[in-house]
Design an enzyme around this catalytic site. Structure first.
Site, PDB file in Angstrom:
ATOM      1  N   ASP A 258      48.199  30.943  52.171  1.00 14.09           N
ATOM      2  CA  ASP A 258      47.375  30.882  50.970  1.00 14.09           C
ATOM      3  C   ASP A 258      48.212  31.316  49.767  1.00 14.09           C
ATOM      4  O   ASP A 258      48.897  32.338  49.820  1.00 14.09           O
ATOM      5  CB  ASP A 258      46.158  31.802  51.135  1.00 14.09           C
ATOM      6  CG  ASP A 258      45.098  31.533  50.086  1.00 14.09           C
ATOM      7  OD1 ASP A 258      45.134  30.465  49.447  1.00 14.09           O
ATOM      8  OD2 ASP A 258      44.227  32.400  49.901  1.00 14.09           O
TER       9      ASP A 258
ATOM     10  N   HIS B  73      43.667  32.615  36.877  1.00 11.26           N
ATOM     11  CA  HIS B  73      43.175  33.531  37.912  1.00 11.26           C
ATOM     12  C   HIS B  73      44.075  34.758  38.021  1.00 11.26           C
ATOM     13  O   HIS B  73      43.592  35.897  38.019  1.00 11.26           O
ATOM     14  CB  HIS B  73      43.107  32.804  39.261  1.00 11.26           C
ATOM     15  CG  HIS B  73      42.788  33.708  40.414  1.00 11.26           C
ATOM     16  ND1 HIS B  73      41.543  34.281  40.592  1.00 11.26           N
ATOM     17  CD2 HIS B  73      43.555  34.165  41.441  1.00 11.26           C
ATOM     18  CE1 HIS B  73      41.557  35.042  41.676  1.00 11.26           C
ATOM     19  NE2 HIS B  73      42.763  34.986  42.218  1.00 11.26           N
TER      20      HIS B  73
ATOM     21  N   ARG C 228      45.022  45.949  36.935  1.00 10.42           N
ATOM     22  CA  ARG C 228      46.142  46.691  36.312  1.00 10.42           C
ATOM     23  C   ARG C 228      45.986  46.633  34.791  1.00 10.42           C
ATOM     24  O   ARG C 228      46.830  46.066  34.092  1.00 10.42           O
ATOM     25  CB  ARG C 228      47.480  46.073  36.730  1.00 10.42           C
ATOM     26  CG  ARG C 228      47.781  46.148  38.229  1.00 10.42           C
ATOM     27  CD  ARG C 228      49.156  45.570  38.548  1.00 10.42           C
ATOM     28  NE  ARG C 228      49.271  44.174  38.125  1.00 10.42           N
ATOM     29  CZ  ARG C 228      48.862  43.130  38.858  1.00 10.42           C
ATOM     30  NH1 ARG C 228      48.344  43.325  40.037  1.00 10.42           N
ATOM     31  NH2 ARG C 228      48.996  41.903  38.402  1.00 10.42           N
TER      32      ARG C 228
ATOM     33  N   GLU D  59      36.520  32.420  46.962  1.00  9.55           N
ATOM     34  CA  GLU D  59      37.621  31.899  46.154  1.00  9.55           C
ATOM     35  C   GLU D  59      37.597  30.386  46.303  1.00  9.55           C
ATOM     36  O   GLU D  59      37.786  29.862  47.407  1.00  9.55           O
ATOM     37  CB  GLU D  59      38.969  32.497  46.604  1.00  9.55           C
ATOM     38  CG  GLU D  59      39.044  33.987  46.245  1.00  9.55           C
ATOM     39  CD  GLU D  59      40.420  34.619  46.397  1.00  9.55           C
ATOM     40  OE1 GLU D  59      41.251  34.053  47.150  1.00  9.55           O
ATOM     41  OE2 GLU D  59      40.654  35.668  45.772  1.00  9.55           O
TER      42      GLU D  59
ATOM     43  N   GLU E  90      39.069  26.967  46.282  1.00  9.43           N
ATOM     44  CA  GLU E  90      40.460  26.534  46.430  1.00  9.43           C
ATOM     45  C   GLU E  90      40.528  25.097  46.956  1.00  9.43           C
ATOM     46  O   GLU E  90      39.539  24.528  47.391  1.00  9.43           O
ATOM     47  CB  GLU E  90      41.206  27.454  47.419  1.00  9.43           C
ATOM     48  CG  GLU E  90      41.113  28.928  47.042  1.00  9.43           C
ATOM     49  CD  GLU E  90      42.140  29.806  47.747  1.00  9.43           C
ATOM     50  OE1 GLU E  90      43.125  29.258  48.290  1.00  9.43           O
ATOM     51  OE2 GLU E  90      41.944  31.028  47.752  1.00  9.43           O
TER      52      GLU E  90
ATOM     53  N   ASP F 162      37.972  30.642  50.353  1.00  7.39           N
ATOM     54  CA  ASP F 162      38.646  31.812  50.918  1.00  7.39           C
ATOM     55  C   ASP F 162      37.762  33.040  50.682  1.00  7.39           C
ATOM     56  O   ASP F 162      37.923  33.751  49.695  1.00  7.39           O
ATOM     57  CB  ASP F 162      40.020  31.960  50.252  1.00  7.39           C
ATOM     58  CG  ASP F 162      40.750  33.213  50.689  1.00  7.39           C
ATOM     59  OD1 ASP F 162      40.462  33.720  51.782  1.00  7.39           O
ATOM     60  OD2 ASP F 162      41.618  33.671  49.918  1.00  7.39           O
TER      61      ASP F 162
ATOM     62  N   ARG G 194      36.288  42.249  48.455  1.00 10.29           N
ATOM     63  CA  ARG G 194      37.127  42.883  47.418  1.00 10.29           C
ATOM     64  C   ARG G 194      37.327  44.374  47.637  1.00 10.29           C
ATOM     65  O   ARG G 194      38.379  44.914  47.285  1.00 10.29           O
ATOM     66  CB  ARG G 194      36.502  42.669  46.038  1.00 10.29           C
ATOM     67  CG  ARG G 194      36.348  41.225  45.635  1.00 10.29           C
ATOM     68  CD  ARG G 194      37.679  40.515  45.573  1.00 10.29           C
ATOM     69  NE  ARG G 194      37.489  39.119  45.193  1.00 10.29           N
ATOM     70  CZ  ARG G 194      38.433  38.192  45.347  1.00 10.29           C
ATOM     71  NH1 ARG G 194      39.597  38.499  45.879  1.00 10.29           N
ATOM     72  NH2 ARG G 194      38.192  36.950  44.983  1.00 10.29           N
TER      73      ARG G 194
ATOM     74  N   GLN H 252      39.816  44.741  50.466  1.00 12.88           N
ATOM     75  CA  GLN H 252      41.096  44.254  49.934  1.00 12.88           C
ATOM     76  C   GLN H 252      41.756  45.275  49.010  1.00 12.88           C
ATOM     77  O   GLN H 252      42.961  45.549  49.111  1.00 12.88           O
ATOM     78  CB  GLN H 252      40.851  42.936  49.187  1.00 12.88           C
ATOM     79  CG  GLN H 252      42.096  42.264  48.636  1.00 12.88           C
ATOM     80  CD  GLN H 252      41.744  41.038  47.779  1.00 12.88           C
ATOM     81  OE1 GLN H 252      40.600  40.624  47.698  1.00 12.88           O
ATOM     82  NE2 GLN H 252      42.751  40.452  47.156  1.00 12.88           N
TER      83      GLN H 252
ATOM     84  N   LYS I 249      40.432  39.401  54.003  1.00 10.29           N
ATOM     85  CA  LYS I 249      40.442  37.935  53.903  1.00 10.29           C
ATOM     86  C   LYS I 249      40.328  37.252  55.269  1.00 10.29           C
ATOM     87  O   LYS I 249      39.925  36.088  55.338  1.00 10.29           O
ATOM     88  CB  LYS I 249      41.785  37.475  53.298  1.00 10.29           C
ATOM     89  CG  LYS I 249      42.079  38.033  51.927  1.00 10.29           C
ATOM     90  CD  LYS I 249      41.655  37.061  50.882  1.00 10.29           C
ATOM     91  CE  LYS I 249      42.152  37.453  49.515  1.00 10.29           C
ATOM     92  NZ  LYS I 249      41.643  36.508  48.511  1.00 10.29           N
TER      93      LYS I 249
ATOM     94  N   THR J 259      37.509  31.800  56.774  1.00 15.47           N
ATOM     95  CA  THR J 259      37.897  30.899  55.684  1.00 15.47           C
ATOM     96  C   THR J 259      37.232  29.560  55.985  1.00 15.47           C
ATOM     97  O   THR J 259      37.400  29.032  57.080  1.00 15.47           O
ATOM     98  CB  THR J 259      39.421  30.717  55.629  1.00 15.47           C
ATOM     99  OG1 THR J 259      40.049  31.995  55.556  1.00 15.47           O
ATOM    100  CG2 THR J 259      39.835  29.879  54.431  1.00 15.47           C
TER     101      THR J 259
ATOM    102  N   GLU K 119      36.070  37.427  38.979  1.00 13.55           N
ATOM    103  CA  GLU K 119      36.325  37.053  37.587  1.00 13.55           C
ATOM    104  C   GLU K 119      35.038  36.746  36.825  1.00 13.55           C
ATOM    105  O   GLU K 119      34.889  37.134  35.663  1.00 13.55           O
ATOM    106  CB  GLU K 119      37.233  35.827  37.538  1.00 13.55           C
ATOM    107  CG  GLU K 119      38.614  36.052  38.119  1.00 13.55           C
ATOM    108  CD  GLU K 119      39.265  34.725  38.459  1.00 13.55           C
ATOM    109  OE1 GLU K 119      39.922  34.160  37.581  1.00 13.55           O
ATOM    110  OE2 GLU K 119      39.081  34.242  39.598  1.00 13.55           O
TER     111      GLU K 119
HETATM  112 CA    CA Z   1      42.852  32.962  48.177  1.00 14.49          CA
END
Ligand code: CA
Length: 407
Positions: A121, A128, A137, A194, A196, A228, A232, A235, A248, A252, A356
């Site tokens: 992945d 993103h 951060r 996610e 994708e 995906d 969070r 993670q 993760k 999937t 997001e």
């Molecule tokens: Ca991903």
């Protein structure tokens, strides 16, 4: 009046003869017998039976329980088989043979169309990566120093890739927020998606022999939508310093249909302008064929559209990802899957994750069935997409759907 043929499609059907994605299905009468199918409008053509009925030399590739033999047969075979299938569903003289071999989509069960080999992945959307950087951060640079020099990726878990329609059990795990004095264990409270696009490898490569940018089409068979699922909170605690792991790997979801690259020739577009010089093995500035794909993705939660991520905005192309993941000599196997990373556009309503869309839960989405920060049990997520096809047509991508059930 005679009944209308299932091959008489409505004007502009996104699953017309210009598309012809591949899948694997079983029927209620023979639930153990997996067969290779090709989608035509609202029906699935039993491709192996059609090959036998028409005396085709491709029966050996099509009368199979999975796509692997066809994927392994290589680009010339892909083109020839697609040409044959197009004739079977468009030439009127074939109708008496073909029509009895068409099954209504709602009468069949769809399965994973190929055996997944390795799964990688990536993290290829600048929007993103920038959003995630700002969220996690806030005091540092949004993009890491390597981001514009190589397509960042990680090896995922191939064995937990499931076909669209499979329920997803909320994972439990270890997490620790800054306020917690010690880690705690329990069901994820920040279960996310996610949006994708996944590319599947057909032709293998030799270990020690990198695959160049220009060889993309010789190795990649087609693409599918992929979700995906991401926990969070798990993670955020586990990912330093080696990257995603249990947050993760629990599931999937991938679409049941693989769209051949040839069906997307009219959807090729140039990727965004690169702002840094690329090393030669990644430099696609002189490539004849543009590396991007103009796929218009739509994300729905319980039937309400919450986002429309544009795949054309992806900074790194699938060809660059393939070149990068083999530049050290790592070989490809038939069934290798590599996914793009979350697709997010520049605008808020184009973001491909709840992380997001809700800015890590601080800006909830207002939906007809209530507010959402992350996924609740019972929520169903569906990704759909279309791409420009030849002569003003649209090419539909098979959907990927999944519902969250309590762990
Ligand atoms: Ca991903």
């Amino acid at each position: 009046m005679p009944e209308q043929s299932p091959l008489e499609l409505a004007e502009g059907d996104p699953f017309g003869p210009h598309n012809l994605p591949y899948g694997v299905f079983t029927t209620a009468g023979e639930p153990e017998r997996r067969r290779l199918g090709v989608r035509v409008g609202g029906h699935v053509l039993d491709a192996g039976a059609a090959a036998h009925a028409l005396g085709s030399p491709y029966a050996a590739l099509l009368d199979r329980p999975s796509l692997n033999p066809l994927m392994a047969a290589g680009r010339t075979a892909w083109r020839d088989v697609r040409r044959a299938l197009t004739a079977w569903v468009t030439v009127p003289a074939h109708r008496p043979d073909i029509e009895p071999l068409l099954h209504p989509l709602d009468s069949v069960t769809l399965h994973l169309p190929y055996e997944v080999a390795d799964y990688v992945d990536f993290y290829a959307s600048e929007h993103h990566a920038t959003n995630v950087g700002r969220i996690f951060r806030p005091d540092g640079d949004a993009l890491t120093p390597n981001w514009k020099h190589l397509p960042i990726g990680y090896h995922g878990r191939a064995g937990t890739i499931v076909v669209s329609g499979t329920d997803v059990t909320r994972p439990s795990g270890q997490r620790k927020s800054p306020a917690d004095p010690a880690p705690v264990f329990g069901p994820s409270g920040k279960l996310d998606i996610e949006a994708e696009v996944a590319f599947v490898v057909g032709t293998p490569s030799r270990q020690g022999s990198p695959v160049e940018l220009a060889s993309f089409r010789d190795h990649v068979f087609g693409l599918s939508l992929l979700n995906d699922w991401s926990a969070r909170d798990i993670q955020a605690w586990e990912y330093v310093p080696l990257g995603p792991f249990l947050g993760k790997s629990f599931a999937t979801s991938v679409a049941a249909w693989v769209t051949p690259l040839e069906a997307l020739d009219a959807a090729r577009v140039a990727p965004p302008a690169r702002t840094d010089d690329l090393l030669p093995y990644l430099d696609d500035a002189q490539d004849e064929e543009p590396g991007g794909f103009d796929l218009r993705i739509s994300v729905s939660l319980n039937g309400h559209v919450i986002s429309e991520p544009p795949f054309s905005t992806m900074y790194w192309t699938a060809a660059q990802q393939l070149a990068h993941m083999t530049v050290n000599g790592a070989s490809l196997r038939t069934g290798d899957l590599f996914a793009s990373g979350t697709v997010s556009g520049a605008r808020r309503e184009e973001r491909g994750s709840f992380l997001e869309l809700t800015w890590n839960g601080t800006e909830p989405l207002e939906l007809p069935d209530g507010k959402r920060t992350f996924l609740e049990d019972g929520d169903e997520i569906t990704l759909t997409a279309w791409a420009p096809g030849p002569d003003g047509t649209r090419v539909g991508l098979g959907e990927v759907a999944g519902r969250i059930v309590a762990g």
